[in-house]
Design a protein around this motif. Structure first.
Motif, PDB file in Angstrom:
ATOM      1  N   ALA A   1      69.366  86.914  82.100  1.00  0.00           N
ATOM      2  CA  ALA A   1      70.724  87.417  82.734  1.00  0.00           C
ATOM      3  C   ALA A   1      70.056  87.339  84.636  1.00  0.00           C
ATOM      4  O   ALA A   1      70.950  87.413  85.231  1.00  0.00           O
ATOM      5  N   ALA A   2      69.065  87.042  85.144  1.00  0.00           N
ATOM      6  CA  ALA A   2      68.434  87.149  86.613  1.00  0.00           C
ATOM      7  C   ALA A   2      68.777  85.535  86.435  1.00  0.00           C
ATOM      8  O   ALA A   2      69.093  85.411  87.966  1.00  0.00           O
TER       9      ALA A   2
ATOM     10  N   ILE B   1      70.566  83.528  85.830  1.00  0.00           N
ATOM     11  CA  ILE B   1      72.608  82.946  85.360  1.00  0.00           C
ATOM     12  C   ILE B   1      73.036  84.042  87.095  1.00  0.00           C
ATOM     13  O   ILE B   1      73.811  83.684  87.499  1.00  0.00           O
ATOM     14  N   GLY B   2      72.723  85.095  87.513  1.00  0.00           N
ATOM     15  CA  GLY B   2      72.720  86.089  88.557  1.00  0.00           C
ATOM     16  C   GLY B   2      72.710  85.407  89.186  1.00  0.00           C
ATOM     17  O   GLY B   2      73.544  85.343  90.321  1.00  0.00           O
TER      18      GLY B   2
ATOM     19  N   LEU C   1      75.008  82.040  89.991  1.00  0.00           N
ATOM     20  CA  LEU C   1      76.130  82.691  90.466  1.00  0.00           C
ATOM     21  C   LEU C   1      76.209  83.553  91.715  1.00  0.00           C
ATOM     22  O   LEU C   1      77.269  82.739  92.221  1.00  0.00           O
ATOM     23  N   VAL C   2      75.271  84.031  92.156  1.00  0.00           N
ATOM     24  CA  VAL C   2      75.316  84.075  93.229  1.00  0.00           C
ATOM     25  C   VAL C   2      75.570  83.021  94.951  1.00  0.00           C
ATOM     26  O   VAL C   2      76.410  82.979  96.033  1.00  0.00           O
TER      27      VAL C   2
ATOM     28  N   PHE D   1      79.073  81.679  95.140  1.00  0.00           N
ATOM     29  CA  PHE D   1      79.720  82.153  95.388  1.00  0.00           C
ATOM     30  C   PHE D   1      79.609  82.106  96.998  1.00  0.00           C
ATOM     31  O   PHE D   1      81.056  81.581  98.035  1.00  0.00           O
ATOM     32  N   MET D   2      78.426  82.516  97.706  1.00  0.00           N
ATOM     33  CA  MET D   2      77.753  81.576  98.364  1.00  0.00           C
ATOM     34  C   MET D   2      78.715  80.510  99.003  1.00  0.00           C
ATOM     35  O   MET D   2      79.284  79.938 100.281  1.00  0.00           O
TER      36      MET D   2
ATOM     37  N   LEU E   1      80.891  78.608  98.280  1.00  0.00           N
ATOM     38  CA  LEU E   1      82.065  78.388  97.897  1.00  0.00           C
ATOM     39  C   LEU E   1      83.029  79.215  98.650  1.00  0.00           C
ATOM     40  O   LEU E   1      84.012  78.809  99.278  1.00  0.00           O
TER      41      LEU E   1
ATOM     42  N   VAL F   1      67.025  92.213  89.326  1.00  0.00           N
ATOM     43  CA  VAL F   1      68.601  91.202  89.600  1.00  0.00           C
ATOM     44  C   VAL F   1      69.617  92.408  90.602  1.00  0.00           C
ATOM     45  O   VAL F   1      70.076  90.927  91.044  1.00  0.00           O
TER      46      VAL F   1
ATOM     47  N   GLY G   1      71.376  90.435  94.441  1.00  0.00           N
ATOM     48  CA  GLY G   1      72.836  90.699  94.739  1.00  0.00           C
ATOM     49  C   GLY G   1      73.300  91.270  96.583  1.00  0.00           C
ATOM     50  O   GLY G   1      73.759  90.957  97.369  1.00  0.00           O
TER      51      GLY G   1
ATOM     52  N   MET H   1      87.332  77.541 100.608  1.00  0.00           N
ATOM     53  CA  MET H   1      87.834  78.701  99.336  1.00  0.00           C
ATOM     54  C   MET H   1      87.499  79.979 100.571  1.00  0.00           C
ATOM     55  O   MET H   1      87.030  80.692 101.300  1.00  0.00           O
TER      56      MET H   1
ATOM     57  N   THR I   1      78.625  90.360  95.904  1.00  0.00           N
ATOM     58  CA  THR I   1      77.658  89.359  95.604  1.00  0.00           C
ATOM     59  C   THR I   1      76.771  90.314  95.043  1.00  0.00           C
ATOM     60  O   THR I   1      76.416  90.298  93.662  1.00  0.00           O
ATOM     61  N   THR I   2      77.084  91.323  95.029  1.00  0.00           N
ATOM     62  CA  THR I   2      76.088  92.414  94.379  1.00  0.00           C
ATOM     63  C   THR I   2      76.538  92.958  92.952  1.00  0.00           C
ATOM     64  O   THR I   2      75.770  93.122  91.897  1.00  0.00           O
TER      65      THR I   2
ATOM     66  N   LEU J   1      77.838  90.527  90.905  1.00  0.00           N
ATOM     67  CA  LEU J   1      78.136  88.969  90.862  1.00  0.00           C
ATOM     68  C   LEU J   1      76.523  88.969  89.541  1.00  0.00           C
ATOM     69  O   LEU J   1      76.635  88.896  87.846  1.00  0.00           O
ATOM     70  N   PRO J   2      75.416  89.313  89.871  1.00  0.00           N
ATOM     71  CA  PRO J   2      73.621  89.138  89.138  1.00  0.00           C
ATOM     72  C   PRO J   2      74.116  90.148  88.157  1.00  0.00           C
ATOM     73  O   PRO J   2      73.017  90.373  87.271  1.00  0.00           O
TER      74      PRO J   2
ATOM     75  N   SER K   1      75.820  89.325  85.480  1.00  0.00           N
ATOM     76  CA  SER K   1      75.314  88.635  83.920  1.00  0.00           C
ATOM     77  C   SER K   1      73.987  89.981  83.404  1.00  0.00           C
ATOM     78  O   SER K   1      73.920  89.105  82.041  1.00  0.00           O
TER      79      SER K   1
ATOM     80  N   LEU L   1      74.669  89.535  79.666  1.00  0.00           N
ATOM     81  CA  LEU L   1      73.420  88.230  79.519  1.00  0.00           C
ATOM     82  C   LEU L   1      71.744  89.285  79.025  1.00  0.00           C
ATOM     83  O   LEU L   1      70.479  89.399  78.622  1.00  0.00           O
TER      84      LEU L   1
END
Lengths: 395, 293
Positions: free
Chosen positions: A240-241, A243-244, A247-248, A251-252, A254, A294, A298, B1, B240-241, B243-244, B247, B251
């Motif tokens: 989870a960490a 993937i988290g 993701l972050v 995002f930043m 993008l 985690v 974020g 974007m 952003t907070t 998103l994880p 996860s 998961l």
């Protein structure tokens, strides 16, 4: 001033990165895991009064001592046995695979008594010298006991007086064996044959060797996790960490383009510094602690979001690029501070008031917030200053 | 974007709708907390929780009938997989725990004990007291900070929104009958600390814009402009907070799922209230009795 010091500031970042890498890697074994992740038992015992044995200071001290003896014989690595308050004893047993057995051994009074036919106690386990598992002729496990000199004398008297009659052996008031005395036993040695399984015999031997508790003890809290379940939790948390974080990072980039990339660099620094501090402070990682980490991943980039949005605004309002960056960092700082102080209030509370695993959440959250303020503001400023002229943000 | 460019959304125009929505959220949450109650886990209620892995697959009904022979038919049974179960009962003695394990082992081939959470009434009471203290001190700490940081009225509306956020999280936990455990309490505390930020961002911007306002500009216009200006950061920081935490929800394993859910609900409702409610309440207050400045 800021610009002239830039090479030095960059060196400080590099130095911290190097130091952290040194502290953190190789990761294996460096992070202390809590009982909920490595498996084990957290057991809180309370001494309780009974009419026969009221609790006093001396009794509690002896309870701690005897429990320590019992645990030593269980063969647990790095146990914690600590008195808590007036009557409570905390026992932590990392890596224990059979918590029920551990609790049975720790919490039992284990008062051994020999009683004659009239039910009068003629001898107790207080006079025992040793107790060991042996096997009788049929291969059944028995517990061989030997008495000290005083006990041997009493036992000789008792067996002499009761030849041809049963001499009951009681553990905590429960009859475990009721042998008939064939002849006086003068050597101070005897066997307890109680149709035990091997494990029962082993448990009894441990209890008898360590001695009986002077007062009744109750298990008032038991949190145990089997090691494989703990490992599953670590793996799930880690997944989870990771993937988290991805993701972050994504995002930043993008959303903020090359500036996002700098925020990502700062985030990677955050993770590195966080674990360096965590290991350096010898903190313990628990399952809620993973959740706290985690969460801070974020929150860590929040500072960058606030700064970048402010830079955009400043630039839109007609300032030069340089001036916008300066103003963005400066004006966003107050907000970042506000944002973190209130969350820190909650985190520190959990850290100081909490017990057990949840303390781990408070620890990672507090540490994460403090660390992220440094990386989100100071470290990312270094990166932004380094690349400011080459980067453009869509505004 | 770029998701959010310069926006001109009329937030103040829909504030009546937001009030209704928020009142419904609070009413439903309070109703659920009072009438349905919080499903206290063993942390706070005391009791015994045992997680087993069995030698074969077993249905919940079969498990319940086995527990019935032990007088525990009313236990809470939670399933993670066909050969695993979490059994929650009232506090069992050491002997009963061992006997239950032995019984399950006998009936189901094997019963490996993976987890014990056994909390006596005294410890449960301690944890409840600790939880209440933590909650009160956190609220107190945040109040003190907000009092220093804000003027009176924005402070009051922010705190109202915060109470709204916290209640909604508790309401969802109660409605879904998720177990209320120490991690859930931690999630609520974290949301209280985190959620106030967005309100601070919005109210700060309003104050800033009030200082340089044009004479003709109405209060609603200034507030709308302010919210639109900070909209992308309000949404992006929450995102952003979140998103994880997403996860973590998907998961991170069963044991952290409820925690993640509580945080996600808190983030969503906190972002909503800081955009639609905090400043709207303040506007209505100012319009009813204008504050000298």
């Amino acid at each position: 001033m800021r610009r002239r010091l830039l090479p030095w500031r960059f060196l400080v970042v590099l130095g911290l990165v190097a130091l952290s890498v040194f502290v953190v890697f190789p990761v294996r074994g460096r992070i202390r895991l809590g009982l909920d992740l490595r498996g084990g038992s957290h057991i809180l015992l309370e001494c309780v009064d009974t009419p026969e044995a009221p609790v006093d200071e001396d009794a509690v001290r002896r309870v701690v001592e005897i429990i320590r003896n019992r645990i030593d014989q269980l063969g647990v690595a790095e146990p914690v046995i600590a008195r808590q308050g007036e009557r409570r004893v905390l026992v932590q047993l990392p890596g224990v695979t059979d918590p029920q057995r551990a609790v049975e051994i720790i919490g039992k009074t284990a008062l051994l008594e020999f009683k004659d036919e009239r039910g009068e106690t003629v001898l107790t386990g207080a006079h025992l010298k040793n107790a060991q598992v042996q096997f009788d002729r049929l291969g059944r496990p028995v517990v061989a006991i030997s008495f000290d000199s005083e006990g041997a004398k009493l036992f000789a008297q008792a067996t002499t007086a009761n030849v041809g009659r049963p001499l009951g052996i009681y553990l905590d008031g429960k009859l475990i064996s009721n042998p008939v005395v064939q002849e006086p036993i003068l050597g101070g040695e005897a066997q307890i044959t109680g149709r035990f399984t091997l494990e029962e015999a082993q448990n009894l031997a441990i209890l008898l060797r360590a001695g009986a508790l002077p007062v009744k003890v109750e298990v008032i809290e038991n949190r145990s996790v089997e090691p494989t379940l703990g490992r599953d939790s670590v793996n799930a948390g880690l997944r989870a960490a990771v993937i988290g974080v991805i993701l972050v990072l994504a995002f930043m980039v993008l959303y903020y383009g090359s500036f996002g990339l700098l925020a990502d660099l700062a985030l990677l620094c955050f993770i590195l510094f966080f674990f360096a501090l965590f290991i350096g402070l010898r903190a313990t990682l628990t399952l809620p602690g993973i959740a706290g980490f985690v969460l801070t991943v974020g929150m860590a980039v929040d500072a960058n979001v606030l700064i970048f949005e402010r830079i955009k605004e400043e630039y839109r309002s007609g300032k030069t690029w340089r001036a916008s960056i300066d103003a963005g960092f400066q004006k966003a700082f107050r907000t970042i501070l506000d944002a973190n102080v209130t969350t820190l209030i909650a985190a520190v509370l959990l850290f100081s008031l909490g017990s057990g695993p949840i303390k781990g959440f408070g620890v990672t959250l507090s540490l994460g917030i403090l660390c992220s303020m440094f990386t989100g503001v100071w470290v990312s400023r270094v990166f932004v200053d380094l690349f400011a002229d080459r980067l453009k943000m869509r505004v | 974007m770029e998701f959010i460019r310069a926006t001109h959304i009329n937030f103040m125009g829909v504030r009546k709708v937001a009030y209704v929505l928020s009142l419904v959220l609070v009413a439903v949450s309070l109703g659920s907390i009072f009438f349905r109650g919080l499903n206290y886990g063993v942390d706070f209620a005391g009791g015994t929780l045992l997680q087993f892995r069995f030698g074969r697959e077993v249905t919940t009904e079969e498990l319940r009938s086995i527990l019935g022979t032990f007088g525990l038919a009313k236990s809470v049974i939670q399933r993670f997989s066909p050969n695993e179960a979490v059994i929650r009962t009232t506090k069992l003695s050491q002997e009963d725990q061992s006997r239950l394990s032995a019984l399950l082992e006998e009936r189901l081939g094997s019963a490996e004990l993976l987890r014990i959470e056994d909390v006596g009434p005294a410890v449960g009471a301690d944890l409840r007291r600790m939880g209440i203290i933590a909650l009160l001190v956190a609220i107190g700490g945040i109040l003190v900070y907000v009092a220093f940081r804000f003027e009176f009225r924005p402070a009051v509306t922010s705190i109202l929104a915060l109470a709204h956020d916290g209640l909604t999280v508790l309401g969802v936990v109660s409605l879904l009958q998720r177990e209320f455990t120490i991690p859930i309490l931690a999630a609520v505390l974290t949301i209280l600390g985190y959620s106030i930020n967005d309100s601070i961002v919005v109210m700060d911007r309003i104050r800033e814009n009030l200082l340089g306002k044009k004479r003709s500009e109405e209060l609603e216009e200034i507030v709308n402009r302010s919210i639109n200006e900070v909209l992308s950061r309000t949404i992006n920081t929450a995102l952003t907070t979140a998103l994880p935490v997403f996860s973590l929800f998907f998961l991170g394993g069963k044991m952290l799922q409820d925690f993640a859910l509580a945080i996600l609900v808190g983030l969503a409702v906190g972002t909503y209230s800081s955009i639609f409610v905090v400043s709207a309440l303040w506007v209505d207050w100012e319009k009813r009795s204008p504050h000298r400045r």
